[in-house]
Design a protein around this motif. Structure first.
Motif, short mmCIF file in Angstrom:
data_model
loop_
_atom_site.label_atom_id
_atom_site.label_comp_id
_atom_site.label_asym_id
_atom_site.label_seq_id
_atom_site.Cartn_x
_atom_site.Cartn_y
_atom_site.Cartn_z
N PHE A 108 0.82 -1.22 0.00
CA PHE A 108 0.00 0.00 0.00
C PHE A 108 0.85 1.26 0.00
CE2 PHE A 108 -3.17 -3.08 1.37
CZ PHE A 108 -4.31 -2.63 0.71
N THR A 109 1.92 1.26 0.76
CA THR A 109 2.73 2.49 0.84
C THR A 109 3.51 2.75 -0.44
OG1 THR A 109 4.51 1.28 1.97
CG2 THR A 109 2.88 2.43 3.35
N ARG A 110 3.77 1.71 -1.24
CA ARG A 110 4.39 1.94 -2.54
C ARG A 110 3.47 2.77 -3.43
NH1 ARG A 110 6.91 -3.25 -2.05
NH2 ARG A 110 5.07 -4.30 -2.86
N ALA A 148 -0.59 5.89 3.17
CA ALA A 148 -1.26 4.67 3.60
C ALA A 148 -0.63 4.08 4.86
CB ALA A 148 -1.24 3.63 2.48
N ALA A 149 0.59 4.50 5.18
CA ALA A 149 1.23 4.03 6.41
C ALA A 149 0.38 4.35 7.63
CB ALA A 149 2.61 4.66 6.54
N GLY A 150 -0.44 5.39 7.54
CA GLY A 150 -1.29 5.78 8.65
C GLY A 150 -2.40 4.79 8.95
N ALA A 151 -2.62 3.83 8.05
CA ALA A 151 -3.64 2.81 8.26
C ALA A 151 -3.08 1.54 8.90
CB ALA A 151 -4.32 2.45 6.93
N PHE A 152 -1.81 1.57 9.26
CA PHE A 152 -1.14 0.41 9.88
C PHE A 152 -0.52 0.84 11.20
CE2 PHE A 152 -1.24 -0.26 5.36
CZ PHE A 152 -1.50 -1.61 5.20
N ARG A 153 -0.63 0.00 12.21
CA ARG A 153 0.07 0.24 13.46
C ARG A 153 0.78 -1.03 13.90
NH1 ARG A 153 -5.32 -0.61 15.46
NH2 ARG A 153 -5.37 -1.83 17.41
N LEU A 197 -1.32 -4.20 12.56
CA LEU A 197 -2.77 -4.23 12.49
C LEU A 197 -3.20 -3.20 11.45
CD1 LEU A 197 -3.63 -4.52 16.28
CD2 LEU A 197 -3.99 -6.27 14.51
N ALA A 198 -3.96 -3.67 10.47
CA ALA A 198 -4.35 -2.82 9.34
C ALA A 198 -5.81 -2.41 9.45
CB ALA A 198 -4.13 -3.57 8.04
N ASP A 199 -6.09 -1.20 9.05
CA ASP A 199 -7.45 -0.66 9.03
C ASP A 199 -7.93 -0.66 7.58
OD1 ASP A 199 -9.79 0.82 9.11
OD2 ASP A 199 -9.02 2.25 10.58
N ILE A 200 -8.64 -1.74 7.21
CA ILE A 200 -9.07 -1.87 5.81
C ILE A 200 -10.10 -0.80 5.45
CG2 ILE A 200 -10.99 -3.50 6.16
CD1 ILE A 200 -9.85 -5.04 3.69
N TYR A 201 -10.87 -0.36 6.44
CA TYR A 201 -11.84 0.70 6.18
C TYR A 201 -11.14 2.01 5.83
CZ TYR A 201 -15.69 -2.13 8.04
OH TYR A 201 -16.65 -3.09 8.24
N LEU A 202 -10.11 2.36 6.56
CA LEU A 202 -9.37 3.58 6.26
C LEU A 202 -8.67 3.47 4.92
CD1 LEU A 202 -8.29 6.35 6.96
CD2 LEU A 202 -6.54 5.26 8.39
N LEU A 203 -8.09 2.33 4.63
CA LEU A 203 -7.43 2.13 3.33
C LEU A 203 -8.42 2.32 2.19
CD1 LEU A 203 -5.24 -0.95 4.26
CD2 LEU A 203 -4.37 1.31 3.62
N ALA A 204 -9.63 1.79 2.34
CA ALA A 204 -10.65 1.95 1.30
C ALA A 204 -11.05 3.41 1.14
CB ALA A 204 -11.86 1.10 1.62
N ARG A 205 -11.23 4.10 2.25
CA ARG A 205 -11.61 5.53 2.18
C ARG A 205 -10.52 6.35 1.47
NH1 ARG A 205 -15.90 7.10 5.46
NH2 ARG A 205 -16.74 5.44 6.78
N MET A 206 -9.25 6.02 1.75
CA MET A 206 -8.16 6.73 1.10
C MET A 206 -8.16 6.47 -0.40
SD MET A 206 -5.23 6.06 3.99
CE MET A 206 -3.97 7.10 3.24
#
Length: 249
Positions: A175-177, A182-187, A197-206
């Motif tokens: 995702f970050t490539r 998109a790094a903000g959707a991972f912690r 831990l990935a936030d698939i909802y945030l990734l989709a919104r982005m």
């Protein structure tokens, strides 16, 4: 049969729903999670085909036509729900034909439903992390716009939540490539070196915001933590739910 009805600002001529586990004919491990039969709609999960057919018949009573069932392959192909080729493989579908029903099956992956404000075009996409990273949402939006859709809105259905979606660094890198933000959707996953831990909802919104789809509702339901939903991550052998959208005649 229990249903989840999208809460979005769709025109009156757009129908949409997501099925839950309860109210069908399938036994454990495709059951309702409470000891009763389940509404498994997947033909590829080793459930009794006759029972799946009965479950699909229950769903069909709520719809104008038989849904445009696809073989989902975690890709980016988008097809017309009203004109599917035999053995169609795709992870997105669209329709500008009243009555044709777009459908995606999930059990942790993210189903995304679309419509335009004029109620002329609808669409659905299956966004597991591979398809999401590869652009299945962007492709679905592009095909809808090619059909004349303007001012597209989206609804995010039930998927694995950000406290349960453990992934490796290779997923974050994918995702970050594409977008460093998109790094903000991972912690980092505490106690699990190299895991996130990935936030698939945030990734989709982005991804949707990047193609000017900014009216996005839904999200926040976790299929792993909520036993109303089928979850592959939680149960391994399990059924499939369906998210559907169509234009009313």
């Amino acid at each position: 049969m229990e249903l989840l009805i999208p809460q979005w600002n769709a025109p009156d001529n757009v129908g949409a729903l997501t099925t839950l586990r309860a109210g069908g004919h399938s036994p454990h491990p495709y059951d309702d999670g409470q000891g009763g039969p389940g509404l498994n709609l997947g033909v590829h999960v080793d459930d009794d085909p006759a029972l799946v057919a009965q479950n699909r018949a229950l769903l069909r009573r709520l719809l104008p036509q038989e849904p445009a069932w696809l073989s989902q392959v975690h890709g980016v192909t988008v097809l017309d729900a009203a004109a599917l080729p035999p053995g169609a493989q795709a992870d997105g579908c669209v329709s500008d034909t009243p009555g044709a029903v777009c459908v995606m099956m999930t059990a942790d992956c993210l189903p995304v439903l679309f419509c335009d404000r004029a109620g002329r075009v609808v669409g659905a996409a299956h966004a597991g992390w591979r398809g999401l990273a590869a652009g299945v949402l962007e492709n679905t939006v592009a095909v809808m716009r090619a059909r004349g859709a303007q001012d597209i809105m989206a609804w995010l259905g039930p998927a694995i939540g950000p406290d349960r979606f453990e992934v490796g660094a290779e997923v974050r890198d994918e995702f970050t490539r594409h977008d460093a933000a998109a790094a903000g959707a991972f912690r980092p996953y505490e106690g699990r070196p190299g895991k996130f831990l990935a936030d698939i909802y945030l990734l989709a919104r982005m991804r949707l915001a990047a193609v000017d789809v900014n009216e996005v509702t839904g999200g926040g339901l976790c299929t792993v933590g909520d036993t109303r939903f089928y979850s592959y991550r939680r149960d391994k052998t399990t059924g499939r739910m369906a998210s559907l959208v169509w234009l009313k005649s």
